[in-house]
Design a protein around this motif. Structure first.
Motif, mmCIF file in Angstrom:
data_model
loop_
_atom_site.group_PDB
_atom_site.id
_atom_site.type_symbol
_atom_site.label_atom_id
_atom_site.label_comp_id
_atom_site.label_asym_id
_atom_site.label_seq_id
_atom_site.Cartn_x
_atom_site.Cartn_y
_atom_site.Cartn_z
ATOM 1 N N HIS A 60 139.884 -45.520 -4.404
ATOM 2 C CA HIS A 60 139.588 -46.707 -3.593
ATOM 3 C C HIS A 60 139.009 -47.837 -4.438
ATOM 4 C CE1 HIS A 60 140.422 -45.647 0.599
ATOM 5 N NE2 HIS A 60 140.011 -44.414 0.337
ATOM 6 N N GLY A 61 138.879 -47.637 -5.742
ATOM 7 C CA GLY A 61 138.361 -48.678 -6.619
ATOM 8 C C GLY A 61 136.878 -48.581 -6.902
ATOM 9 N N CYS A 62 136.213 -47.529 -6.440
ATOM 10 C CA CYS A 62 134.782 -47.366 -6.722
ATOM 11 C C CYS A 62 134.573 -47.060 -8.207
ATOM 12 C CB CYS A 62 134.194 -46.231 -5.879
ATOM 13 S SG CYS A 62 134.207 -46.537 -4.104
ATOM 14 N N THR A 63 133.589 -47.714 -8.800
ATOM 15 C CA THR A 63 133.294 -47.506 -10.223
ATOM 16 C C THR A 63 131.843 -47.108 -10.461
ATOM 17 O OG1 THR A 63 132.814 -49.869 -10.503
ATOM 18 C CG2 THR A 63 135.080 -49.126 -10.951
ATOM 19 N N ARG A 64 130.985 -47.278 -9.459
ATOM 20 C CA ARG A 64 129.570 -46.905 -9.592
ATOM 21 C C ARG A 64 129.273 -45.843 -8.519
ATOM 22 N NH1 ARG A 64 129.655 -52.107 -8.775
ATOM 23 N NH2 ARG A 64 128.283 -51.963 -6.947
ATOM 24 N N ILE A 65 129.637 -44.618 -8.830
ATOM 25 C CA ILE A 65 129.578 -43.549 -7.822
ATOM 26 C C ILE A 65 128.351 -42.666 -8.061
ATOM 27 C CG2 ILE A 65 130.789 -41.586 -6.814
ATOM 28 C CD1 ILE A 65 133.418 -42.878 -7.731
ATOM 29 N N ALA A 66 127.519 -42.553 -7.032
ATOM 30 C CA ALA A 66 126.335 -41.697 -7.077
ATOM 31 C C ALA A 66 126.620 -40.387 -6.346
ATOM 32 C CB ALA A 66 125.146 -42.420 -6.452
ATOM 33 N N LEU A 100 118.949 -43.568 -3.271
ATOM 34 C CA LEU A 100 120.346 -43.884 -3.578
ATOM 35 C C LEU A 100 120.563 -45.392 -3.686
ATOM 36 C CD1 LEU A 100 122.112 -41.270 -1.281
ATOM 37 C CD2 LEU A 100 122.296 -41.375 -3.778
ATOM 38 N N SER A 101 119.900 -46.155 -2.842
ATOM 39 C CA SER A 101 120.065 -47.612 -2.859
ATOM 40 C C SER A 101 119.591 -48.201 -4.183
ATOM 41 C CB SER A 101 119.299 -48.250 -1.702
ATOM 42 O OG SER A 101 119.840 -47.834 -0.460
ATOM 43 N N GLU A 102 118.586 -47.565 -4.803
ATOM 44 C CA GLU A 102 118.083 -48.043 -6.094
ATOM 45 C C GLU A 102 119.128 -47.912 -7.199
ATOM 46 O OE1 GLU A 102 114.568 -45.857 -6.870
ATOM 47 O OE2 GLU A 102 113.418 -46.758 -5.214
ATOM 48 N N PHE A 103 120.090 -47.001 -7.024
ATOM 49 C CA PHE A 103 121.145 -46.830 -8.026
ATOM 50 C C PHE A 103 122.207 -47.933 -7.933
ATOM 51 C CE2 PHE A 103 120.345 -42.010 -7.320
ATOM 52 C CZ PHE A 103 119.248 -42.043 -8.186
ATOM 53 N N ASN A 104 122.175 -48.710 -6.840
ATOM 54 C CA ASN A 104 123.171 -49.764 -6.590
ATOM 55 C C ASN A 104 124.601 -49.212 -6.687
ATOM 56 O OD1 ASN A 104 124.080 -52.388 -5.997
ATOM 57 N ND2 ASN A 104 124.303 -52.883 -8.179
ATOM 58 N N PRO A 105 124.906 -48.143 -5.953
ATOM 59 C CA PRO A 105 126.251 -47.564 -6.039
ATOM 60 C C PRO A 105 127.234 -48.310 -5.148
ATOM 61 C CG PRO A 105 124.967 -46.315 -4.473
ATOM 62 C CD PRO A 105 124.055 -47.413 -5.001
ATOM 63 N N ALA A 146 126.462 -43.246 -11.494
ATOM 64 C CA ALA A 146 125.549 -44.281 -11.011
ATOM 65 C C ALA A 146 124.151 -43.723 -10.799
ATOM 66 C CB ALA A 146 126.078 -44.895 -9.720
ATOM 67 N N GLY A 147 124.060 -42.455 -10.492
ATOM 68 C CA GLY A 147 122.778 -41.820 -10.254
ATOM 69 C C GLY A 147 122.945 -40.564 -9.425
ATOM 70 N N HIS A 148 121.959 -39.687 -9.498
ATOM 71 C CA HIS A 148 122.020 -38.407 -8.798
ATOM 72 C C HIS A 148 120.654 -38.093 -8.229
ATOM 73 C CE1 HIS A 148 121.535 -33.935 -8.739
ATOM 74 N NE2 HIS A 148 122.714 -34.005 -8.172
ATOM 75 N N CYS A 149 120.606 -37.678 -6.978
ATOM 76 C CA CYS A 149 119.358 -37.211 -6.387
ATOM 77 C C CYS A 149 119.634 -36.010 -5.503
ATOM 78 C CB CYS A 149 118.658 -38.316 -5.601
ATOM 79 S SG CYS A 149 119.541 -38.882 -4.132
ATOM 80 N N THR A 150 118.605 -35.256 -5.201
ATOM 81 C CA THR A 150 118.757 -34.039 -4.387
ATOM 82 C C THR A 150 117.921 -34.158 -3.121
ATOM 83 O OG1 THR A 150 116.930 -32.884 -5.496
ATOM 84 C CG2 THR A 150 119.137 -32.641 -6.452
ATOM 85 N N ALA A 151 118.329 -33.400 -2.116
ATOM 86 C CA ALA A 151 117.619 -33.375 -0.833
ATOM 87 C C ALA A 151 118.010 -32.100 -0.107
ATOM 88 C CB ALA A 151 117.981 -34.601 0.009
ATOM 89 N N PRO A 152 117.231 -31.676 0.857
ATOM 90 C CA PRO A 152 117.637 -30.515 1.668
ATOM 91 C C PRO A 152 118.980 -30.770 2.344
ATOM 92 C CG PRO A 152 115.338 -31.054 2.061
ATOM 93 C CD PRO A 152 115.902 -32.173 1.238
ATOM 94 N N PHE A 153 119.723 -29.694 2.613
ATOM 95 C CA PHE A 153 121.007 -29.807 3.305
ATOM 96 C C PHE A 153 120.753 -30.056 4.785
ATOM 97 C CE2 PHE A 153 123.014 -27.171 -0.207
ATOM 98 C CZ PHE A 153 123.797 -28.208 -0.687
ATOM 99 N N SER A 154 120.252 -31.228 5.130
ATOM 100 C CA SER A 154 119.909 -31.539 6.518
ATOM 101 C C SER A 154 120.082 -33.026 6.765
ATOM 102 C CB SER A 154 118.450 -31.143 6.808
ATOM 103 O OG SER A 154 117.563 -31.935 6.022
ATOM 104 N N ARG A 155 120.111 -33.421 8.039
ATOM 105 C CA ARG A 155 120.192 -34.836 8.386
ATOM 106 C C ARG A 155 118.956 -35.571 7.888
ATOM 107 N NH1 ARG A 155 121.397 -31.775 12.859
ATOM 108 N NH2 ARG A 155 123.608 -31.729 13.479
ATOM 109 N N GLU A 156 117.798 -34.919 8.039
ATOM 110 C CA GLU A 156 116.553 -35.519 7.573
ATOM 111 C C GLU A 156 116.586 -35.744 6.066
ATOM 112 O OE1 GLU A 156 115.927 -33.353 11.362
ATOM 113 O OE2 GLU A 156 116.802 -32.811 9.420
ATOM 114 N N GLY A 157 117.165 -34.767 5.347
ATOM 115 C CA GLY A 157 117.267 -34.902 3.897
ATOM 116 C C GLY A 157 118.126 -36.081 3.499
ATOM 117 N N GLY A 158 119.275 -36.246 4.170
ATOM 118 C CA GLY A 158 120.149 -37.375 3.880
ATOM 119 C C GLY A 158 119.502 -38.705 4.211
ATOM 120 N N PHE A 159 118.780 -38.734 5.339
ATOM 121 C CA PHE A 159 118.107 -39.977 5.758
ATOM 122 C C PHE A 159 117.056 -40.386 4.731
ATOM 123 C CE2 PHE A 159 115.249 -42.686 8.121
ATOM 124 C CZ PHE A 159 116.074 -43.384 8.984
#
Length: 363
Positions: A187-193, A242-247, A223-236
């Motif tokens: 899709h043309g993405c070049t900064r993928i986190a 993730l926004s700090e990586f400017n992906p 672009a960057g990598h972070c971890t979180a629990p496998f949950s909706r709360e973790g993603g939120f």
């Protein structure tokens, strides 16, 4: 006041036959019963409301007509959908499915497995919190088991093939993450986190490797990598990092994380997919109904359940379980089951129309 349950003797008396004949009708053998006698027995069963005592039958036959499924989190839509598929497949073969939720806790998981074994289940389907799973908990049991997230599946399978009781499901998490990343690149993405699961989980590390593989092959830097629990709360909660990586694209570890991430980004005024394209692993039917609809790698849950049940039961059902040839059962070897996956592109990654890659990806 408890009601007394009707007995097999009462059925036999009403049908004018013996309890042995009633047993032959209930178990479809081992001796033939005339159609007229069978109809009398069935009518007596209907009249009395008799139900066979599976516990008593298990004590006699060594078979409970029950199987156990252990998963880390039943709130996970992917695991819930998988459990539903297993229940359907087992029920069609005359088995009851007992489901245990290990709550993402290894100690609790071991206790659940031991409880299943005490219930004399005829087999286990096991999605372990840990990889490799603690197989020592079933080492002294003769119960066949399917390991849904085994590592080094070929080695484990070869080690246990002679017993014919350990079946491994081969799932290439690394390849699935690579496919998801390649789709964003298309899709043309070049900064993928990458938003991954807990780093202690092997499947999280494998997905991270697949993400890096795709970027390296495309000549792109992460672009960057972070971890979180496998949950909706973790993603939120991970959205701010993730926004700090400017992906311009994010590969997400699972559907629940992705749902939380979509909600957080929408609340921050970030447009999906115009600002950031999103794709997840282990999508379910619910991916169609997020806003925007979620692109994902989907495992074929129904096909996987069917293949696992066929491998575990070998085509047998509860009517002929007691008539198996023990020598053949002991010598039976089963190849690993392979999980099939395909990509469905939806609005979250920039697909204007629902796009389905019909190629099946396998180990």
């Amino acid at each position: 006041m408890a009601h007394r349950r009707p007995t097999q003797s009462e059925v036999a008396r009403l049908a004018g036959t013996s309890t042995a004949v009633v047993s032959y009708v209930l178990n479809n053998g081992p001796r033939p019963v005339s159609e007229e006698t069978r109809n009398r027995v069935l009518a007596a069963i209907a009249h009395t409301g008799y139900r066979p005592n599976n516990l008593a039958r298990a004590l006699v036959s060594g078979k409970s007509a029950a199987l156990g499924l252990i998963v880390p989190d039943l709130a996970n839509p992917f695991l819930a959908q998988l459990a539903q598929c297993f229940e359907r497949e087992f029920f069609e073969r005359g088995y009851c499915l007992l489901v245990g939720d290990s709550q993402d806790d290894l100690e609790h998981e071991i206790a659940v497995v031991e409880t299943m074994l005490r219930q004399q289940v005829d087999g286990l389907v096991w999605y372990s919190v840990d990889q490799p799973p603690p197989l020592d908990v079933i080492a002294t049991s003769n119960v066949p088991a399917v390991i849904l997230n085994a590592t080094e599946s070929q080695r484990i399978q070869q080690k246990n093939a002679e017993a014919g009781r350990l079946i491994c499901v081969a799932t290439d998490e690394r390849a699935h993450a690579q496919m998801a990343t390649e789709h964003l690149i298309s899709h043309g993405c070049t900064r993928i986190a990458h938003l991954g699961g807990p780093h202690t989980r092997l499947n999280s590390r494998e997905r991270s490797r697949g993400w890096r593989d795709a970027l390296r092959q495309a000549g792109l830097e992460p672009a960057g990598h972070c971890t979180a629990p496998f949950s909706r709360e973790g993603g939120f909660a991970a959205a701010s990092t993730l926004s700090e990586f400017n992906p311009d694209g994010v590969v997400v570890g699972n559907e629940m994380q992705a749902i939380g991430l979509l909600a957080a980004l929408a609340g921050a005024g970030i447009s999906i997919p115009d600002d950031i394209a999103i794709i997840a692993l282990n999508g379910t039917d619910g991916a169609e109904f997020t806003v925007p609809s979620l692109s994902a790698i989907h495992l074929s849950a129904q096909d996987l359940a069917h293949d696992v049940v066929e491998a575990l039961l070998g085509g047998n059902n509860t009517e002929n379980t007691g008539q198996k040839n023990n020598e053949n059962e002991e010598s039976r070897t089963v190849a690993p089951v392979v999980a099939h996956a395909h990509l469905i592109g939806r609005a979250s990654c920039g697909c204007n129309e629902k796009y389905e890659d019909t190629n099946e990806y396998r180990d």
